[in-house]
Design an enzyme around this catalytic site. Structure first.
Site, PDB file in Angstrom:
ATOM      1  N   HIS A   4      -1.758  -7.380   3.276  1.00 16.29           N
ATOM      2  CA  HIS A   4      -1.158  -6.539   4.307  1.00 16.29           C
ATOM      3  C   HIS A   4      -2.607  -6.411   5.033  1.00 16.29           C
ATOM      4  O   HIS A   4      -2.832  -7.300   6.088  1.00 16.29           O
ATOM      5  CB  HIS A   4      -0.557  -5.418   4.235  1.00 16.29           C
ATOM      6  CG  HIS A   4       0.977  -5.690   3.576  1.00 16.29           C
ATOM      7  ND1 HIS A   4       1.767  -6.522   4.088  1.00 16.29           N
ATOM      8  CD2 HIS A   4       1.419  -4.875   2.553  1.00 16.29           C
ATOM      9  CE1 HIS A   4       2.871  -6.373   3.336  1.00 16.29           C
ATOM     10  NE2 HIS A   4       2.632  -5.545   2.413  1.00 16.29           N
ATOM     11  N   ASP A  53       7.214 -11.182   0.725  1.00 17.67           N
ATOM     12  CA  ASP A  53       7.234  -9.885   0.286  1.00 17.67           C
ATOM     13  C   ASP A  53       8.631  -9.563   0.154  1.00 17.67           C
ATOM     14  O   ASP A  53       9.276  -9.642  -1.139  1.00 17.67           O
ATOM     15  CB  ASP A  53       6.562  -9.237   1.553  1.00 17.67           C
ATOM     16  CG  ASP A  53       6.163  -7.665   1.150  1.00 17.67           C
ATOM     17  OD1 ASP A  53       6.782  -7.396   0.203  1.00 17.67           O
ATOM     18  OD2 ASP A  53       5.430  -7.182   2.084  1.00 17.67           O
TER      19      ASP A  53
END
Length: 462
Positions: free
Chosen positions: A281, A332
């Site tokens: 991220h 994800d």
């Protein structure tokens, strides 16, 4: 020709960042590329398997939580109550309700469906950031790798490459002494993580598609001493290291309050970050932190669809590109399972933020935004897996997909614009055939879909 070598021919393939014509591809017996030869003559093509369309390298999906595939589409209604808010933290509570139900058998079925979808979406390897270690009561399984091996079996059945990342998770927050009750399945130590690594290695010895690394869930979830212990063991074993970091503004604020430093700042100052590290991220990173990541040789894993779905924010691609940073792509939580969609959303988020077009082309130094994005994501597969998986070149694993030129998004598109149309003409084009380590992947079995449907009914009945 050497025994064990397979030979393929395609009129068009993506080689060294551009389309090449009349490409002869040979695969060594170990599943890696032996040679890649553009401009092959008709005589050289003789006897090669004729591929049904243009060829692209397969991409690594560098961040996956397989069990969250069971939640796709089920968290899109507002929270109840006049003062309820919907953000990452409320979504996390819903995610925990799923995490605390799934059995090993259900996980295998869910992962099998997911991995088949990822293959269809152009991925040939997935890095599974795996923290469901214990049973639904929080007690250790008799076999500590029980849940991990469910993912291994799913990968082996579908044919996708897997980098399993058993994850260290020890506390619920910076000031917490341990885990919350609803996190009991996640409990692990550096020693337990490395035992899973060792067991998976033993049970998959000789399988060139299965690899291991380690993960630290986040700075808030691990004591500094434990982080140091696990990452030192990983360094000794030559394993990639992954960590969630700076995904949410609250996480950044909590880290500053507890340590006096921002998460990435703290990590760079206190851990032996190097080229094996993958920071997942990094949505809320400063330009100086992004330069620091690049300076350590580490990479970032960007997950555009999940970051959008969870309201995380927009990754600063121009600043990281200016620093020359390496990055990969991940799906994800699996609200989408296609790399063209992830790359499209990454570019569009930049356009919405900056109110300009073709941001990736400019900041990544390409004429084409799609080419810049694809090349960067392709190169990022190396640090994510620790394996040679970065395109059509000798020594890299022979992972590739073919394009279906009859799909409407590609129909009639000039040859030089196929990658642009693949990424930016929606709905996305279908891939044709998929190969992992030189082996053609068979179509998913109906039994796999039936097992997934059964697992979903069991999880969400009532």
């Amino acid at each position: 020709m050497n025994s064990g070598i397979k030979t393929f021919f395609t009129p068009q393939a993506w080689v060294q960042g551009a389309w090449a014509k009349d490409v002869l591809l040979t695969v060594a017996a170990n599943g890696s590329w032996h040679s890649v030869q553009p401009g092959a003559t008709a005589q050289q093509q003789a006897g090669a398997v004729q591929l049904p369309g243009p060829v692209l390298p397969g991409l690594v999906n560098a961040h996956s939580h397989a069990f969250q595939r069971a939640m796709a589409g089920l968290t899109e209604r507002r929270s109840a109550g006049a003062h309820a808010s919907d953000d990452f933290w409320s979504w996390r509570d819903r995610m925990y309700s799923a995490a605390n139900r799934i059995t090993p058998e259900q996980l295998e079925a869910i992962a099998g469906q997911l991995y088949a979808e990822l293959l269809a979406g152009g991925y040939t390897e997935v890095c599974d950031f795996h923290y469901l270690h214990n049973d639904v009561s929080g007690a250790a399984y008799a076999d500590p790798a029980e849940m991990s091996l469910a993912l291994v079996r799913a990968a082996q059945r579908t044919g996708i490459g897997l980098t399993l990342l058993p994850t260290l998770y020890m506390r619920s927050g910076f000031k917490a002494a341990g885990l919350r009750e609803d996190q009991r399945r996640f409990s692990s130590t550096p020693g337990s993580v490395m035992r899973v690594v060792e067991q998976v290695r033993r049970q998959t010895q000789g399988d060139a598609r299965i690899h291991v690394g380690v993960a630290v869930h986040s700075l808030r979830a691990a004591e500094p001493a434990a982080l140091k212990e696990l990452t030192a063991a990983a360094k000794q074993a030559g394993l990639p290291v992954h960590i969630h970091i700076a995904e949410q503004t609250q996480e950044v604020e909590d880290c500053i309050a507890h340590t006096g430093q921002r998460p990435i700042e703290w990590l760079l100052n206190n851990a032996e970050v190097d080229a094996r590290w993958n920071l997942v991220h990094a949505t809320h990173a400063t330009a100086a932190e992004l330069q620091g990541v690049q300076g350590k040789g580490a990479a970032i894993v960007i997950c555009p669809a999940t970051e959008a779905n969870l309201g995380d924010g927009v990754f600063d691609l121009p600043a990281y590109a200016a620093a020359g940073g390496k990055w990969s792509i991940g799906s994800d939580s699996h609200v989408t399972r296609s790399w063209p969609e992830e790359l499209r959303l990454l570019e569009y988020s930049q356009r919405l933020t900056l109110r300009q077009r073709n941001i990736a082309a400019r900041v990544l130094g390409h004429e084409s935004s799609a080419a810049g994005l694809f090349e960067a994501a392709l190169a990022g597969g190396l640090p994510a897996t620790g394996q040679m998986q970065a395109g059509l070149a000798p020594g890299q694993r022979a992972d590739f997909v073919t394009l279906d030129l009859e799909f409407p998004a590609l129909l009639g598109v000039p040859a030089g614009h196929l990658l642009d149309a693949l990424v930016f003409s929606s709905p996305g084009a279908a891939f044709g055939e998929v190969f992992v380590a030189g082996q053609r992947i068979a179509a998913p079995s109906p039994e796999g879909a039936q097992a997934f449907a059964r697992a979903m009914r069991e999880l969400w009945a009532g």
